[in-house]
Design a protein around this motif. Sequence first.
Motif, mmCIF file in Angstrom:
data_model
loop_
_atom_site.group_PDB
_atom_site.id
_atom_site.type_symbol
_atom_site.label_atom_id
_atom_site.label_comp_id
_atom_site.label_asym_id
_atom_site.label_seq_id
_atom_site.Cartn_x
_atom_site.Cartn_y
_atom_site.Cartn_z
ATOM 1 N N PRO A 100 25.727 71.514 42.087
ATOM 2 C CA PRO A 100 25.729 70.607 40.935
ATOM 3 C C PRO A 100 25.689 71.410 39.633
ATOM 4 C CG PRO A 100 24.113 69.915 42.568
ATOM 5 C CD PRO A 100 24.563 71.287 42.960
ATOM 6 N N VAL A 101 26.619 71.104 38.726
ATOM 7 C CA VAL A 101 26.791 71.893 37.505
ATOM 8 C C VAL A 101 26.285 71.160 36.267
ATOM 9 C CG1 VAL A 101 28.514 72.927 35.982
ATOM 10 C CG2 VAL A 101 28.750 73.156 38.467
ATOM 11 N N ALA A 102 26.613 69.885 36.166
ATOM 12 C CA ALA A 102 26.236 69.092 34.981
ATOM 13 C C ALA A 102 26.165 67.626 35.375
ATOM 14 C CB ALA A 102 27.255 69.290 33.850
ATOM 15 N N SER A 103 25.300 66.883 34.693
ATOM 16 C CA SER A 103 25.133 65.460 34.995
ATOM 17 C C SER A 103 25.002 64.651 33.715
ATOM 18 C CB SER A 103 23.879 65.219 35.853
ATOM 19 O OG SER A 103 23.994 65.789 37.135
ATOM 20 N N MET A 104 25.409 63.400 33.806
ATOM 21 C CA MET A 104 25.157 62.458 32.720
ATOM 22 C C MET A 104 24.998 61.070 33.334
ATOM 23 S SD MET A 104 28.812 61.734 30.838
ATOM 24 C CE MET A 104 30.309 61.340 31.774
ATOM 25 N N VAL A 105 24.264 60.211 32.646
ATOM 26 C CA VAL A 105 24.157 58.815 33.063
ATOM 27 C C VAL A 105 25.062 58.008 32.153
ATOM 28 C CG1 VAL A 105 22.101 58.461 31.626
ATOM 29 C CG2 VAL A 105 22.617 56.860 33.473
ATOM 30 N N ARG A 106 25.842 57.106 32.752
ATOM 31 C CA ARG A 106 26.776 56.268 32.000
ATOM 32 C C ARG A 106 26.203 54.858 31.937
ATOM 33 N NH1 ARG A 106 32.405 57.984 34.861
ATOM 34 N NH2 ARG A 106 31.353 56.996 36.626
ATOM 35 N N LEU A 107 25.972 54.397 30.713
ATOM 36 C CA LEU A 107 25.257 53.148 30.475
ATOM 37 C C LEU A 107 26.205 52.058 29.999
ATOM 38 C CD1 LEU A 107 22.363 54.849 28.491
ATOM 39 C CD2 LEU A 107 22.260 54.105 30.886
ATOM 40 N N PRO A 108 26.301 50.952 30.722
ATOM 41 C CA PRO A 108 27.183 49.851 30.312
ATOM 42 C C PRO A 108 26.801 49.263 28.959
ATOM 43 C CG PRO A 108 26.523 49.611 32.607
ATOM 44 C CD PRO A 108 25.664 50.687 32.021
ATOM 45 N N ARG A 124 28.187 46.087 25.817
ATOM 46 C CA ARG A 124 28.979 44.877 25.602
ATOM 47 C C ARG A 124 30.463 45.235 25.516
ATOM 48 N NH1 ARG A 124 27.599 39.959 23.122
ATOM 49 N NH2 ARG A 124 25.601 40.876 22.508
ATOM 50 N N MET A 125 30.778 46.345 24.822
ATOM 51 C CA MET A 125 32.163 46.762 24.677
ATOM 52 C C MET A 125 32.807 47.081 26.024
ATOM 53 S SD MET A 125 33.770 50.016 22.579
ATOM 54 C CE MET A 125 33.390 49.336 20.970
ATOM 55 N N SER A 126 32.043 47.681 26.928
ATOM 56 C CA SER A 126 32.592 48.059 28.234
ATOM 57 C C SER A 126 32.569 46.908 29.226
ATOM 58 C CB SER A 126 31.829 49.257 28.812
ATOM 59 O OG SER A 126 30.525 48.881 29.234
ATOM 60 N N ASP A 127 32.126 45.719 28.775
ATOM 61 C CA ASP A 127 32.040 44.526 29.618
ATOM 62 C C ASP A 127 31.174 44.781 30.848
ATOM 63 O OD1 ASP A 127 32.575 41.867 30.261
ATOM 64 O OD2 ASP A 127 34.310 42.379 31.494
ATOM 65 N N GLY A 128 30.089 45.530 30.646
ATOM 66 C CA GLY A 128 29.144 45.776 31.731
ATOM 67 C C GLY A 128 29.570 46.858 32.697
ATOM 68 N N LYS A 129 30.637 47.579 32.402
ATOM 69 C CA LYS A 129 31.119 48.644 33.294
ATOM 70 C C LYS A 129 30.635 50.003 32.790
ATOM 71 C CE LYS A 129 35.269 46.299 35.003
ATOM 72 N NZ LYS A 129 35.058 45.004 34.338
ATOM 73 N N ALA A 130 30.342 50.896 33.732
ATOM 74 C CA ALA A 130 29.856 52.230 33.388
ATOM 75 C C ALA A 130 31.034 53.190 33.249
ATOM 76 C CB ALA A 130 28.875 52.724 34.444
ATOM 77 N N ASN A 131 31.913 52.896 32.300
ATOM 78 C CA ASN A 131 33.101 53.715 32.094
ATOM 79 C C ASN A 131 33.202 54.079 30.618
ATOM 80 O OD1 ASN A 131 36.120 54.078 31.436
ATOM 81 N ND2 ASN A 131 36.058 54.249 33.666
ATOM 82 N N LEU A 132 33.190 55.380 30.317
ATOM 83 C CA LEU A 132 33.176 55.825 28.928
ATOM 84 C C LEU A 132 34.419 55.382 28.168
ATOM 85 C CD1 LEU A 132 31.676 59.439 29.025
ATOM 86 C CD2 LEU A 132 30.523 57.231 29.041
ATOM 87 N N HIS A 133 35.577 55.397 28.837
ATOM 88 C CA HIS A 133 36.828 55.033 28.164
ATOM 89 C C HIS A 133 36.860 53.561 27.781
ATOM 90 C CE1 HIS A 133 38.467 58.976 28.831
ATOM 91 N NE2 HIS A 133 38.265 58.879 30.126
ATOM 92 N N GLY A 150 34.081 52.006 26.802
ATOM 93 C CA GLY A 150 33.044 51.771 25.810
ATOM 94 C C GLY A 150 31.617 51.929 26.288
ATOM 95 N N ALA A 151 31.407 52.517 27.466
ATOM 96 C CA ALA A 151 30.048 52.778 27.932
ATOM 97 C C ALA A 151 29.468 53.979 27.185
ATOM 98 C CB ALA A 151 30.034 53.046 29.439
ATOM 99 N N VAL A 152 28.152 54.095 27.199
ATOM 100 C CA VAL A 152 27.448 55.225 26.596
ATOM 101 C C VAL A 152 27.299 56.320 27.647
ATOM 102 C CG1 VAL A 152 25.199 55.995 25.713
ATOM 103 C CG2 VAL A 152 26.187 53.835 24.923
ATOM 104 N N GLY A 153 27.473 57.579 27.236
ATOM 105 C CA GLY A 153 27.218 58.709 28.121
ATOM 106 C C GLY A 153 26.009 59.477 27.618
ATOM 107 N N TRP A 188 28.657 57.766 22.249
ATOM 108 C CA TRP A 188 29.322 56.465 22.402
ATOM 109 C C TRP A 188 30.620 56.541 21.613
ATOM 110 C CZ3 TRP A 188 28.795 51.613 19.105
ATOM 111 C CH2 TRP A 188 29.380 50.514 19.743
ATOM 112 N N GLN A 189 31.747 56.334 22.285
ATOM 113 C CA GLN A 189 33.050 56.497 21.659
ATOM 114 C C GLN A 189 33.188 57.904 21.056
ATOM 115 O OE1 GLN A 189 35.507 53.399 21.466
ATOM 116 N NE2 GLN A 189 34.244 53.718 23.276
#
Length: 316
Positions: free
Chosen positions: A169-177, A179-188, A190-193, A208-209
């Motif tokens: 394991p080299v690096a980690s981040m938590v992806r937080l849903p 409103r912009m991401s519609d509850g999805k954990a995807n940075l593209h 609009g989720a927070v990393g 964020w963005q």
Amino acid sequence: MFGILGRLKQSGVVGMNQRNADFILRYNKRSLYPLVDDKLRTKYLATASGIAVPELYGVIEIQHDVTRFSEMIKDHEDFVIKPAHGSGGSGICVITGRLNSRYRQNNGDLLTEEDIKYHVSNILSGLYSLGGQPDQALIEYRVKFDPLFEAVSYRGVPDIRTIVFRGIPVASMVRLPTRMSDGKANLHQGAVGAGIDMKTGRTTHAIWQNYPIEQHPDTGATISGLVIPHWHKLLTLAAQCHELAGLGYLGVDVVLDRELGPLVLELNARPGLSIQIANRRGMSRLLEKIAKLEKIPASASDRATLGQTLLTPDHL
């Protein structure tokens, strides 16, 4: 923002060309890609290897099977429907409960059974799949995320992305849903990393963005300072996925269920590079260091420990 990018460059940020040439092409055999691009194959492999994943309730492979939907979910008030070959969270439908004869989505919308069957038919047609190829619909357990994330998540389940190189394991981040991401954990979308300190499992910086933030944009809660539970176990799970897929460079997405603990959600043979911005640290020096290692521990737990101790203290 430009200051962060400048410091990342100085610290050895990995760009897309370097990632593709030095790590993906060199360490990932293309013949192994179907093992991670197909979520159903990944789930079967993980289950056979004793790696914890969300329970599979059923698979719909052809249009005729859509009629079996009611039977598959009759014992479950909540569940998730996802395309086997989807990417970026596209096509995922999260049902959090029922109201009379309708199904409640995580965004609050109510769907009829015909609505859901129509969505499943779209999945089968390849609407959400890579390359638009015919697909399969997976129906599985809905993760109930750890209460730790309740204040920093909007109508969705956070996941933890870990980059694994040569099983370490080299690096980690938590992806937080959001409103912009519609509850999805995807940075593209609009989720927070939020970057995670590899040694302690504590969240550090957040983006964020691609802009640095300190509070969640919807809840206002502070993001840094959260201690991820089961941290070494989570990194060990990520390290195990090296043997599972046979890929030298991959991304592992893990969710933390409040009752079941860490569960592997999916694998990615071409993980993105925003994890460096979230951590405010380039990965180039560390990856080069690992590439030169003559001996890699055989145990996934030992590799997880190695990943926690290899980082140098030059945080940006």
